[in-house]
Scaffold this active site. Structure first.
Site, PDB file in Angstrom:
ATOM      1  N   SER A 258      75.205   1.838  -7.112  1.00 13.00           N
ATOM      2  CA  SER A 258      74.147   0.862  -7.374  1.00 13.00           C
ATOM      3  C   SER A 258      73.178   0.874  -6.204  1.00 13.00           C
ATOM      4  O   SER A 258      73.367   1.620  -5.236  1.00 13.00           O
ATOM      5  CB  SER A 258      74.756  -0.534  -7.518  1.00 13.00           C
ATOM      6  OG  SER A 258      75.171  -0.978  -6.243  1.00 13.00           O
ATOM      7  N   LYS A 259      72.173   0.029  -6.306  1.00 15.00           N
ATOM      8  CA  LYS A 259      71.136  -0.016  -5.260  1.00 15.00           C
ATOM      9  C   LYS A 259      71.721  -0.235  -3.867  1.00 15.00           C
ATOM     10  O   LYS A 259      71.155   0.185  -2.879  1.00 15.00           O
ATOM     11  CB  LYS A 259      70.130  -1.119  -5.577  1.00 15.00           C
ATOM     12  CG  LYS A 259      69.330  -0.795  -6.824  1.00 15.00           C
ATOM     13  CD  LYS A 259      67.995  -1.514  -6.824  1.00 15.00           C
ATOM     14  CE  LYS A 259      67.171  -1.104  -8.021  1.00 15.00           C
ATOM     15  NZ  LYS A 259      67.297  -2.005  -9.162  1.00 15.00           N
ATOM     16  N   ARG A 260      72.834  -0.919  -3.841  1.00 15.61           N
ATOM     17  CA  ARG A 260      73.512  -1.177  -2.562  1.00 15.61           C
ATOM     18  C   ARG A 260      73.814   0.107  -1.799  1.00 15.61           C
ATOM     19  O   ARG A 260      73.926   0.129  -0.593  1.00 15.61           O
ATOM     20  CB  ARG A 260      74.853  -1.874  -2.833  1.00 15.61           C
ATOM     21  CG  ARG A 260      74.852  -3.347  -2.634  1.00 15.61           C
ATOM     22  CD  ARG A 260      76.228  -3.953  -2.839  1.00 15.61           C
ATOM     23  NE  ARG A 260      77.068  -3.306  -3.841  1.00 15.61           N
ATOM     24  CZ  ARG A 260      78.159  -2.625  -3.543  1.00 15.61           C
ATOM     25  NH1 ARG A 260      78.547  -2.490  -2.297  1.00 15.61           N
ATOM     26  NH2 ARG A 260      78.888  -2.088  -4.511  1.00 15.61           N
TER      27      ARG A 260
END
Ligand code: GLU
Length: 491
Positions: A258-260
């Site tokens: 994910s963006k994380r």
């Protein structure tokens, strides 16, 4: 093993244009493209845009541009046409409607008048009992009278597929082997929403069948959709394609990517100055492990070697360090001109050069970019490494660097170096090396008291580009003034 049906091999990439083009989507597209090229088949690009709220033409354009950037060319589909069009789902509604009529007429589908509230209540009830939420079939057997009453009450129906009971749905997945589902866990699912739009699980079947797709290769998240789709194929007497579900992509911490975990869209990597061939190389290795140690593959090599046999069932881990390493290998192959061309927007954005680059500066700039090449993994890193060539206002990075210059031996080195530089108009890399070595010898000082202090005096830092490239590119005058400036700074 891929088995070819009548020597025909047709695969597709069917993105939903609902946002930035995720690297996971790019990997699915790539795997399909490699297989199409390997088996002399066709790749079809279809746009699955029946989610009107989330779909946009902008996102569709973005996906196509990203595919082209990666060099993934499709043979049939959106923009280029073919015999099985249209290739955008919202333009295929009459086709779906025709099949829906057939399913309704044959009793394989029925109208459902349940409201969202009723469905939600059913869901909660099942959840409370610890059961899998599913539609229990309230509208499955409505009489004509009951139906009329609901219509008169203004209810707008959805259309549900009548899932046969007690059926074991087993198929061979080209990646995962034999997969089985029990039809009783599925529940009659909606195929057409009350606004008349088909849902993914239904449209995808008609499209894949009518577009004569032989192999459906897609992300693992669709594995659980496959039994529903198989039921639709069976109800319509359509031939089943071969399915292959490629594993999820996880971040290094093994949670879903994910963006994380950093940049997740193809655009972001493009903007950071990754090369398309490197991204393709990296994506191919996300889940596919060819035998042997080789890690750098050209597209031609990938096409020759790629097969689903070596695609792993377990999740692929997105390792940014690996991507950076692969990209740096590809960056090494660029000429200084090409690398500089790519670096220009980044250097401008960092304020190191102005909008217009004077032509006489280009040669110098190319050498600067060449000097930092070995330190970068992607082109957006050029400015941070190249900055030392631009900014003469040296500041000491920390107390340690300042202390290096305060050493009295170092002051003697600098005086000697300045005296020698003063005799020169220009200096080459070899002269830099020879001069500094001579100074060390004459003053009886080891390299540590010569090279490191000069680096610190010129950059304020202990790490950075080689003096052999730094000093000639700064030139005699700027080298001297930086040394004077830094020595004064630490006094
Ligand atoms: N539109 C679907 C998606 O983007 C495609 C799924 C499929 O390949 O069947 O996830």
């Amino acid at each position: 093993m891929i088995e070819l049906t009548e020597n025909k091999f047709r695969v597709r990439f069917a993105p939903s244009p609902t946002g930035p083009f995720h690297i996971g989507g790019a990997r699915s597209a790539l795997f399909n493209w490699l297989l199409a090229r390997r088996y002399g088949g066709q790749l079809i690009l279809r746009i699955e845009d029946t989610d009107l709220e989330r779909s946009s033409r902008e996102s569709e354009e973005n996906i196509k541009a990203a595919l082209r950037w990666l060099g993934i060319e499709w043979d049939e589909g959106i923009d280029i046409g073919g015999d099985h069009g249209p290739y955008r789902q919202t333009e295929r509604l009459p086709i779906y409607a025709e099949y829906t009529q057939r399913l309704l007429a044959e009793g394989k589908a029925y109208r459902c008048y349940c409201t969202d509230e009723e469905l939600e209540a059913e869901r909660q009830e099942l959840l409370a009992k610890g059961e899998t939420p599913r539609y229990l079939g309230k509208c499955r057997n409505l009489s004509a009278d009951e139906e009329q009453k609901l219509i008169d009450a203004g209810r707008k129906p959805t259309i549900r597929f009548r899932v046969p009971e007690n059926q074991n749905i087993t198929f061979h997945d080209a990646v995962r082997g034999t997969v089985s589902f029990d039809s009783n866990g599925i529940g009659d699912f909606v195929i057409v929403k009350s606004d008349g739009l088909p849902v993914y699980n239904y449209a995808v079947v008609l499209d894949d069948a009518l577009m004569e797709i032989t192999h459906v290769i897609r992300a693992e998240e669709h594995l659980s959709n496959t039994p529903r789709q198989i039921l639709v194929y069976q109800a319509l007497g359509l031939p089943l394609p071969t399915f292959g579900h490629i594993s999820l992509i996880l971040g290094k911490d093994r949670s879903k990517m994910s963006k994380r975990h950093g940049a997740t869209s193809v655009d972001q990597y493009k903007a950071l100055g990754y090369l398309p061939a490197a991204v393709v190389n990296f994506l191919a290795l996300l889940g596919w492990a060819p035998p042997g140690e080789q890690e750098i593959f050209s597209s031609a090599e990938l096409i020759e070697l790629f097969s689903l046999d070596h695609v792993a069932k377990n999740p692929a881990v997105f390792d940014i360090d690996k991507l950076n390493w692969i990209n740096s290998q590809y960056l090494k192959k660029l000429s200084e001109e090409e690398l500089t061309e790519m670096a220009l927007p980044h250097l401008k954005a960092a304020g190191l050069i102005g909008e217009e680059l004077p032509p006489e500066r280009l040669d110098w700039l190319q050498q600067v970019v060449g000097a930092v090449r070995e330190y970068i993994s992607f082109v957006a890193q050029v400015p941070e490494h190249a900055a030392v060539f631009f900014n003469d206002d040296i500041i000491m990075e920390n107390e340690e660097t300042a202390a290096i210059l305060r050493d009295p031996d170092v002051a003697r080195v600098m005086d000697e170096f300045l005296a020698r530089l003063a005799q020169l108009d220009a200096i080459t890399g070899e002269q830099v090396n020879a001069t500094l070595k001579t100074i060390g010898k004459e003053l009886k000082l080891g390299g540590k008291k010569v090279f490191m202090p000069v680096r610190v005096a010129l950059t304020g830092k202990m790490h950075g580009p080689d003096l052999v490239s730094l000093i000639p590119l700064l030139g005699v005058e700027r080298t001297m003034s930086r040394i004077r400036h830094s020595m004064a700074l630490v006094k």
